[in-house]
Design a protein around this motif. Structure first.
Motif, PDB file in Angstrom:
ATOM      1  N   VAL A   1     -13.626  24.280 -95.683  1.00  0.00           N
ATOM      2  CA  VAL A   1     -13.173  22.911 -95.984  1.00  0.00           C
ATOM      3  C   VAL A   1     -14.376  22.114 -96.496  1.00  0.00           C
ATOM      4  N   GLY A   2     -14.219  21.499 -97.662  1.00  0.00           N
ATOM      5  CA  GLY A   2     -15.316  20.688 -98.210  1.00  0.00           C
ATOM      6  C   GLY A   2     -16.633  21.430 -98.140  1.00  0.00           C
ATOM      7  N   THR A   3     -17.658  20.716 -97.708  1.00  0.00           N
ATOM      8  CA  THR A   3     -18.974  21.370 -97.597  1.00  0.00           C
ATOM      9  C   THR A   3     -19.321  21.672 -96.138  1.00  0.00           C
ATOM     10  N   PHE A   4     -18.327  21.692 -95.258  1.00  0.00           N
ATOM     11  CA  PHE A   4     -18.614  21.938 -93.837  1.00  0.00           C
ATOM     12  C   PHE A   4     -19.145  23.350 -93.619  1.00  0.00           C
ATOM     13  N   TYR A   5     -20.118  23.436 -92.739  1.00  0.00           N
ATOM     14  CA  TYR A   5     -20.643  24.745 -92.316  1.00  0.00           C
ATOM     15  C   TYR A   5     -20.611  24.771 -90.796  1.00  0.00           C
ATOM     16  N   GLN A   6     -20.211  25.903 -90.220  1.00  0.00           N
ATOM     17  CA  GLN A   6     -20.070  25.978 -88.758  1.00  0.00           C
ATOM     18  C   GLN A   6     -21.419  25.754 -88.070  1.00  0.00           C
ATOM     19  N   PRO A   7     -21.438  24.991 -86.978  1.00  0.00           N
ATOM     20  CA  PRO A   7     -22.665  24.903 -86.174  1.00  0.00           C
ATOM     21  C   PRO A   7     -23.039  26.305 -85.715  1.00  0.00           C
ATOM     22  N   THR A   8     -24.288  26.681 -85.963  1.00  0.00           N
ATOM     23  CA  THR A   8     -24.671  28.095 -85.848  1.00  0.00           C
ATOM     24  C   THR A   8     -25.897  28.287 -84.970  1.00  0.00           C
ATOM     25  N   VAL A   9     -25.819  29.297 -84.103  1.00  0.00           N
ATOM     26  CA  VAL A   9     -27.008  29.702 -83.337  1.00  0.00           C
ATOM     27  C   VAL A   9     -27.346  31.129 -83.755  1.00  0.00           C
ATOM     28  N   LEU A  10     -28.562  31.326 -84.240  1.00  0.00           N
ATOM     29  CA  LEU A  10     -29.026  32.663 -84.623  1.00  0.00           C
ATOM     30  C   LEU A  10     -30.028  33.135 -83.579  1.00  0.00           C
TER      31      LEU A  10
ATOM     32  N   LEU B   1     -27.310  27.529 -74.884  1.00  0.00           N
ATOM     33  CA  LEU B   1     -27.286  26.827 -76.178  1.00  0.00           C
ATOM     34  C   LEU B   1     -25.988  27.141 -76.914  1.00  0.00           C
ATOM     35  N   ALA B   2     -25.647  28.426 -76.995  1.00  0.00           N
ATOM     36  CA  ALA B   2     -24.449  28.829 -77.736  1.00  0.00           C
ATOM     37  C   ALA B   2     -23.186  28.265 -77.082  1.00  0.00           C
ATOM     38  N   ALA B   3     -23.154  28.267 -75.740  1.00  0.00           N
ATOM     39  CA  ALA B   3     -21.972  27.744 -75.044  1.00  0.00           C
ATOM     40  C   ALA B   3     -21.779  26.262 -75.377  1.00  0.00           C
ATOM     41  N   HIS B   4     -22.863  25.522 -75.404  1.00  0.00           N
ATOM     42  CA  HIS B   4     -22.775  24.093 -75.723  1.00  0.00           C
ATOM     43  C   HIS B   4     -22.367  23.887 -77.190  1.00  0.00           C
ATOM     44  N   VAL B   5     -22.968  24.668 -78.082  1.00  0.00           N
ATOM     45  CA  VAL B   5     -22.681  24.494 -79.520  1.00  0.00           C
ATOM     46  C   VAL B   5     -21.210  24.839 -79.812  1.00  0.00           C
TER      47      VAL B   5
END
Ligand code: NAD
Length: 513
Positions: free
Chosen positions: A378-387, A323-327
């Protein structure tokens, strides 16, 4: 005055008004009194850039009441032209949406900061759904004739007729500024109701485009859009005969209370915390790709986003890694028409704060951000995240995040996965990932969710024939799709007609004997 003579037969089919310019056709039929009271203006900004992209009025309660009065004048004729008459208008609207797809995507991209492909989903979905109800509403609304029981058998013909609520209020959120309105406006119109639509104050521009389309095809003025925030929405609730609300559970409860006070029916599509269950026999590559899309499509701002994942212990590490590798490969950005980005911006700063708070809370309590975990700056961007290594003490597993985060929890077995998946106040949708479809269906039937997809995400959303809707605090009475989607805007009317010539003495009439 104009209104009184307006709903004449000449406005009942597209052909009848074809020659008249659309704007004129509506203007001529408009009542003399117009809604003018404007309290203040609302600025609409592109959250990806901060750019001001529009300004709309915050319409007052009086303005809303005036628009609903107008709608009431035209609704009877809209009902009278029947499903076939309405179908013609709806198919014209469908054509209009097709012709304006790029423009609509531009508008909604500008007010949401979405990635381009995400922005194109709204018009595509709207085209499909409009065609679906245009063509099928007639069948869904046809009279039903239940068999009479003795002693009425062969004496009475029984009919159940579907009659629309005159004016339906549709109140929508900001995550799909065109599709969310369309999903309810179209079946309500198809049912024969007039509709007042109150889009989110965060993204009102796409809904105004929909109203423009309706006017441009010259359709009867049975669709009005009112802009504004909660006060304008409350005024909608105060004036209509039925309320369809899509938005947060918190606002839904307030709307339900207001509807109960007026004793009008309502349906609510609310928040969600959708679980995905990955069983050890699943195709892990497929599960990782599907869940990445299910959690991050539209930057995770989807009511049916994958918001939490339960993975059986033997495949947990492999799943998290894949999952993390793809994200990590996903591209982030929103500008322009090029479909080069995967994950767009969040709707506003408030949304970004919720996402940050959930991630920080999880990390403080021992979770790992395997990838992402921060706003980009930047703006309201948030990094795609895997917890990874999350549990139910963390807000990311119990409260709706509505952002680009995928929290993953290890579970011992199927039973624990089901128990944790059901440990939620919500019940919108869920997914089960397994190599055994029969097992997947069996697990589905143990979940408290209005819709379950096996080895897929969002399939329920695009299967219009299914009655999609939330359970528990994810919804009340709201089913869109299939016959339920259009019938919910109707009151059932029970009609009896004598079959035999009138009898001298009816069953219960005086004098008793
Ligand atoms: P929100 O509840 O803040 O607002 C939704 C709409 O309600 C807006 O148009 C708003 O102006 C209006 N409103 C606010 N207060 C009101 C009041 N007192 N009376 C009448 N109207 C009022 O929701 P949001 O932040 O715009 O949207 C995000 C939420 O929507 C999330 O919780 C998400 O899960 C939910 N949602 C659910 C579905 C679904 O199908 N179940 C679909 C999309 C979004």
């Amino acid at each position: 005055k104009a209104a009184k003579s307006a709903p004449a037969a000449k406005s009942s089919t597209p052909a009848a008004t074809k020659s008249a310019p659309a704007a004129t056709a509506q203007k001529d039929r408009a009542p003399a009194r117009q809604a003018t009271a404007v309290v203040t203006d609302i600025e609409v900004r592109n959250p990806a850039t901060g750019e001001l992209v529009g300004t709309v009025p915050a319409e007052s309660a009086d303005a809303v009441a005036a628009k609903v009065r107008e709608l009431r004048l035209y609704q009877p004729e809209w009902e009278a032209i029947g499903p076939e008459g309405r179908k013609e208008w709806l198919l014209k609207l469908q054509d209009w949406i097709i012709d304006h797809t790029d423009h609509l995507a531009d508008v909604l991209q500008s007010e949401t900061g979405k990635a381009r492909v995400d922005a194109l989903i709204d018009p595509s979905f709207s085209v499909d759904l409009t065609g679906y109800y245009a063509r099928r509403a007639g069948k869904f609304l046809s009279d039903e004739h239940p068999s009479p029981h003795s002693p009425l058998a062969r004496v009475k013909k029984l009919t159940t007729a579907y009659r629309p609520y005159p004016v339906v209020g549709v109140i929508t959120p900001w995550n799909f500024p065109l599709a969310m309105p369309v999903i309810d406006v179209i079946p309500a119109l198809a049912a024969g109701a007039a509709v007042v639509l109150k889009p989110s104050e965060v993204t009102p521009l796409s809904a105004l485009e929909l109203a423009r389309g309706w006017a441009e095809i010259g359709a009867p003025p049975v669709l009005a859009v009112v802009t504004g925030a909660g006060e304008t929405g409350a005024a909608v609730v105060d004036n209509v005969d039925y309320v369809q609300f899509t938005g947060s559970t918190k606002t839904g409860k307030r709307i339900a209370a207001a509807c109960v006070e007026r004793l009008i029916p309502y349906s609510l599509e609310l928040g969600g915390k959708d679980p995905a269950i990955v069983l050890a026999d699943a195709d892990i590559d497929r599960a990782a790709y599907g869940i990445a899309f299910g959690g991050l499509f539209n930057a995770g701002q989807v009511c049916i986003s994958v918001e939490r994942v339960y993975v059986e212990a033997p495949v947990y590490d492999t799943f998290v890694e894949k999952l993390a590798a793809h994200v990590r490969e996903l591209r982030q950005g929103a500008d322009g028409r090029e479909p080069k980005y995967d994950v767009g911006a969040l709707a506003n700063d408030a949304q970004k704060s919720i996402v940050s708070d959930h991630v920080e809370d999880a990390i403080a309590k021992g979770a790992r951000a395997v990838t992402g975990g921060k706003a980009t700056g930047v703006g309201t961007f948030y990094q795609p995240t895997v917890l990874a290594d999350v549990d139910h003490s963390m807000s990311c597993m119990t409260e709706e995040t509505f952002g680009p985060t995928i929290p993953v929890m290890k579970v011992a077995d199927e039973a624990e996965a089901v128990r944790l998946a059901n440990d939620s106040i919500y019940g919108l949708s869920a997914s089960v990932w397994t190599g055994d479809k029969a097992r997947g269906e069996r697990v589905a039937r143990q979940l408290n969710a209005g819709a379950v997809n096996i080895n897929d995400v969002f399939a329920n959303m695009f299967s219009f024939a299914l009655p999609m809707g939330g359970w528990q605090q994810s919804g009340v009475g709201a089913r869109w799709g299939g016959a339920d989607g259009v019938r919910k805007y109707c009151r059932k009317q029970a009609i009896t007609v004598p079959i035999l010539p009138t009898q001298e003495k009816e069953l219960m009439w005086f004098p008793y004997n």
